[in-house]
Design a protein around this motif. Structure first.
Motif, PDB file in Angstrom:
ATOM      1  N   TRP A  19       3.468  -5.855   0.150  1.00 23.22           N
ATOM      2  CA  TRP A  19       2.239  -5.652  -0.814  1.00 23.22           C
ATOM      3  C   TRP A  19       2.424  -6.465  -2.227  1.00 23.22           C
ATOM      4  O   TRP A  19       3.652  -6.767  -2.652  1.00 23.22           O
ATOM      5  CB  TRP A  19       2.217  -4.348  -1.220  1.00 23.22           C
ATOM      6  N   ASP A  23      -1.873  -4.182  -5.746  1.00 23.01           N
ATOM      7  CA  ASP A  23      -2.211  -2.949  -4.724  1.00 23.01           C
ATOM      8  C   ASP A  23      -1.185  -1.865  -4.977  1.00 23.01           C
ATOM      9  O   ASP A  23      -1.580  -0.762  -4.700  1.00 23.01           O
ATOM     10  CB  ASP A  23      -2.182  -3.614  -3.384  1.00 23.01           C
ATOM     11  N   GLU A  27      -1.870   2.213  -5.517  1.00 25.76           N
ATOM     12  CA  GLU A  27      -1.619   3.304  -4.675  1.00 25.76           C
ATOM     13  C   GLU A  27      -0.576   4.000  -5.242  1.00 25.76           C
ATOM     14  O   GLU A  27      -0.820   5.239  -5.047  1.00 25.76           O
ATOM     15  CB  GLU A  27      -0.547   2.394  -3.424  1.00 25.76           C
ATOM     16  N   VAL A 342      -5.091  -4.605   0.067  1.00 21.38           N
ATOM     17  CA  VAL A 342      -4.834  -3.512   0.714  1.00 21.38           C
ATOM     18  C   VAL A 342      -6.248  -2.677   0.626  1.00 21.38           C
ATOM     19  O   VAL A 342      -6.293  -2.224  -0.540  1.00 21.38           O
ATOM     20  CB  VAL A 342      -3.606  -2.710   0.511  1.00 21.38           C
ATOM     21  N   ILE A 344      -8.612   0.611   1.689  1.00 22.33           N
ATOM     22  CA  ILE A 344      -8.710   2.001   2.124  1.00 22.33           C
ATOM     23  C   ILE A 344      -9.886   2.228   2.724  1.00 22.33           C
ATOM     24  O   ILE A 344     -10.933   2.328   2.260  1.00 22.33           O
ATOM     25  CB  ILE A 344      -8.423   2.883   1.042  1.00 22.33           C
ATOM     26  N   CYS A 350      -5.559   2.663   5.997  1.00 30.76           N
ATOM     27  CA  CYS A 350      -5.832   1.421   5.656  1.00 30.76           C
ATOM     28  C   CYS A 350      -6.367   0.305   6.420  1.00 30.76           C
ATOM     29  O   CYS A 350      -6.384   0.224   7.921  1.00 30.76           O
ATOM     30  CB  CYS A 350      -4.497   0.980   5.078  1.00 30.76           C
ATOM     31  N   TRP A 354      -3.269  -3.978   7.186  1.00 30.62           N
ATOM     32  CA  TRP A 354      -1.954  -3.031   6.791  1.00 30.62           C
ATOM     33  C   TRP A 354      -1.996  -1.583   7.413  1.00 30.62           C
ATOM     34  O   TRP A 354      -3.021  -0.843   7.688  1.00 30.62           O
ATOM     35  CB  TRP A 354      -2.323  -2.628   5.366  1.00 30.62           C
ATOM     36  N   CYS A 356       0.081   1.241   6.813  1.00 30.23           N
ATOM     37  CA  CYS A 356       0.163   2.160   6.049  1.00 30.23           C
ATOM     38  C   CYS A 356       0.802   3.579   6.652  1.00 30.23           C
ATOM     39  O   CYS A 356      -0.096   4.672   6.551  1.00 30.23           O
ATOM     40  CB  CYS A 356      -0.967   2.510   5.139  1.00 30.23           C
TER      41      CYS A 356
END
Ligand code: ARE
Ligand code: CA
Length: 458
Positions: A19, A23, A27, A342, A344, A350, A354, A356
């Motif tokens: 990552w 990002d 997160e 990344v 959401i 994700c 990604w 996740c």
């Protein structure tokens, strides 16, 4: 010493593999802090080679200790450390100090430093030929001298016996300590002498807030070689790869869930074992085989990680991956060395390639369980008909059903009351009666896990 993660008693970190720093900061703020994560293992932060094909593993070939990498600049790194810390999440850096870049390569690294591996010339540090072991390749893992003093896949092997080398590595780690990180993953620790690692640790400062940084050492010990994890337990935590194999097998064959920790097999004591279901190497066939469970088998992977977090063994790390189809493939990218954001989705998963895993309900929500039951042991262990359940002291109760269905009255060890199932975020509940019994129902083939804690949401 070296085992305190410095995160107010929280119990789990997540590896946000490849990552970008920007990002990770987001997160920490939007997810990790809310779920009770202790911290994040970040990919190597220092200068590394750039290869045209941009494989993930270019970051395991250092050019200097300047903090400019594919994940971002030093300013972005500092911003991440501070923003995560402001919401109670710490940063643990993957440090690659066994070696520099591999033989046969030269050019310019991610921070603009020149290098020439065949000449042992790394002016960005600087390191020169006298700081390296003479070339020999590691072929025989049965010979500890060869494993420590020869080259791992042609990577120019630093001589950590040398005081200047120790000083330079310590300077790098001290810089990270000054910036506010809480600890380190030591890459290829098996390939360095424990006494040399100790000499480097002795050169390190305390953290600004006091205490020694956390260390966890990457030592692949699956039982068949002379180098044992126990040689490194005086230096912090040590990776326990046998546990990954055991857990991966046991979620396919529940009968084995009762003995995933096997000290007869030489496994590391719980106070020093660093444990995980899979890592960035073995999920793609690098770094030793075994029956490794990964996100590619989502149902079983969820069970494996939920069990990892429910069980009373070791310090836990959750893996968070990107999708890949070949073992060298780097992170999601729109070309060149850039890494995609990344994103959401509306349901909390994700996008942009990604995976996740840490956001999957039966993984992310188990972090609170592990925090709540810390320090307790397993009791009321039940294992039958592909169903497993146990309590952790009188703090929590966990159940899991291989085929997604369970309907059984069990002793939970908990005080009477109504409890939310953490996994369904309260859509399902459990009522414990005055004698500690409860009717346990699991009815979800995708997330076949139930977890309740004292003091949780209700
Ligand atoms: C790449 C190329 C090589 C090339 C080299 C140098 O793949 O062909 O020679 O570059 O140009 C990662 C990748 C490597 C990559 C390397 C450098 O996995 O493929 O090499 O980066 O870019 C051993 C070590 C263990 C190590 C694993 C992979 O003991 O420490 O091998 N794991 C760490 C990291 C890796 C990283 C490195 C070390 C190097 O987690 O991501 O490599 O920094 C038995 C033994 C184990 C052994 C295992 C595999 O199980 O018991 O000790 O693990 O076999 O050989
Ligand atoms: Ca070495």
């Amino acid at each position: 010493e070296y085992t305190d993660p410095h995160c107010d008693g929280k119990q789990t970190i997540v590896h946000l593999f490849e990552w970008k720093w920007a990002d990770i900061a987001l997160e920490c703020e939007r997810f990790l802090s809310k779920k009770g994560f202790c911290g994040v293992q970040v990919s190597p932060a220092n200068e590394h080679i750039y290869k045209d094909s941009a494989p993930w593993w270019q970051r395991y070939q250092p050019i200097s200790y300047k903090l400019q990498s594919r994940s971002g600049t030093e300013a972005e790194f500092v911003d991440m450390v501070n923003r995560c810390r402001a919401v109670g999440v710490r940063i643990y850096v993957d440090v690659v100090v066994n070696h520099m870049a591999g033989l046969g390569q030269s050019g310019v690294g991610s921070a603009g430093s020149n290098f020439n591996s065949d000449n042992y010339d790394f002016p960005g540090v600087p390191f020169t030929r006298e700081h390296f072991h003479p070339h020999c390749e590691i072929k025989n893992y049965g010979d500890p001298n060869e494993v420590r003093n020869c080259y791992l896949v042609a990577l120019t092997d630093l001589d950590q016996h040398n005081d200047y080398v120790r000083d330079k590595i310590a300077e790098f780690l001290n810089h990270l300590i000054d910036l506010g990180v809480a600890g380190f993953r030591v890459d290829a620790a098996k390939h360095m002498w424990p006494a040399d690692i100790s000499a480097i640790q002795q050169r390190l400062k305390d953290l600004p807030e006091g205490g020694r940084p956390m260390f966890y050492h990457e030592v692949i010990d699956q039982g068949g070689e002379p180098i044992k994890t126990q040689e490194y337990t005086g230096l912090g935590y040590v990776t326990e790869f046998r546990y990954s194999i055991k857990i991966g097998q046991a979620v396919q064959n529940f009968d084995q869930l009762g003995n995933v920790v096997d000290f007869g097999w030489g496994m590391t004591d719980s106070g020093h074992a660093f444990v995980f279901v899979d890592n960035h190497d073995n999920q793609r066939g690098h770094g030793g085989g075994g029956s490794i469970m990964t996100f590619k088998r989502p149902r079983e992977y969820r069970m494996a990680t939920a069990y990892l977090l429910a069980n009373d063994y070791g310090f836990t790390r959750v893996m968070s991956s990107y999708d890949f189809h070949s073992s060298d493939q780097g992170p999601p990218s729109s070309g060149g060395q850039n890494i995609k954001d990344v994103t959401i989705n509306g349901d909390g998963s994700c996008g942009n390639g990604w995976i996740c895993e840490h956001r999957w309900p039966s993984i992310g929500n188990m972090v609170a369980f592990r925090n709540a039951v810390a320090g307790t042991s397993k009791q009321n262990f039940y294992l039958q008909n592909n169903e497993v359940a146990f309590s952790r002291g009188n703090k929590g109760f966990f159940a899991m059903a291989k085929n997604g269905h369970m309907d059984k009255t069990l002793q939970t060890g908990l005080p009477a009351g109504d409890y939310c199932n953490l996994i369904t975020e309260c859509r399902t509940k459990v009522t414990v009666d005055g004698s500690g019994n409860a009717h346990i129902v699991i009815n979800d083939p995708n997330e076949p896990v139930l977890a309740i804690i004292v003091g949780g949401p209700s």
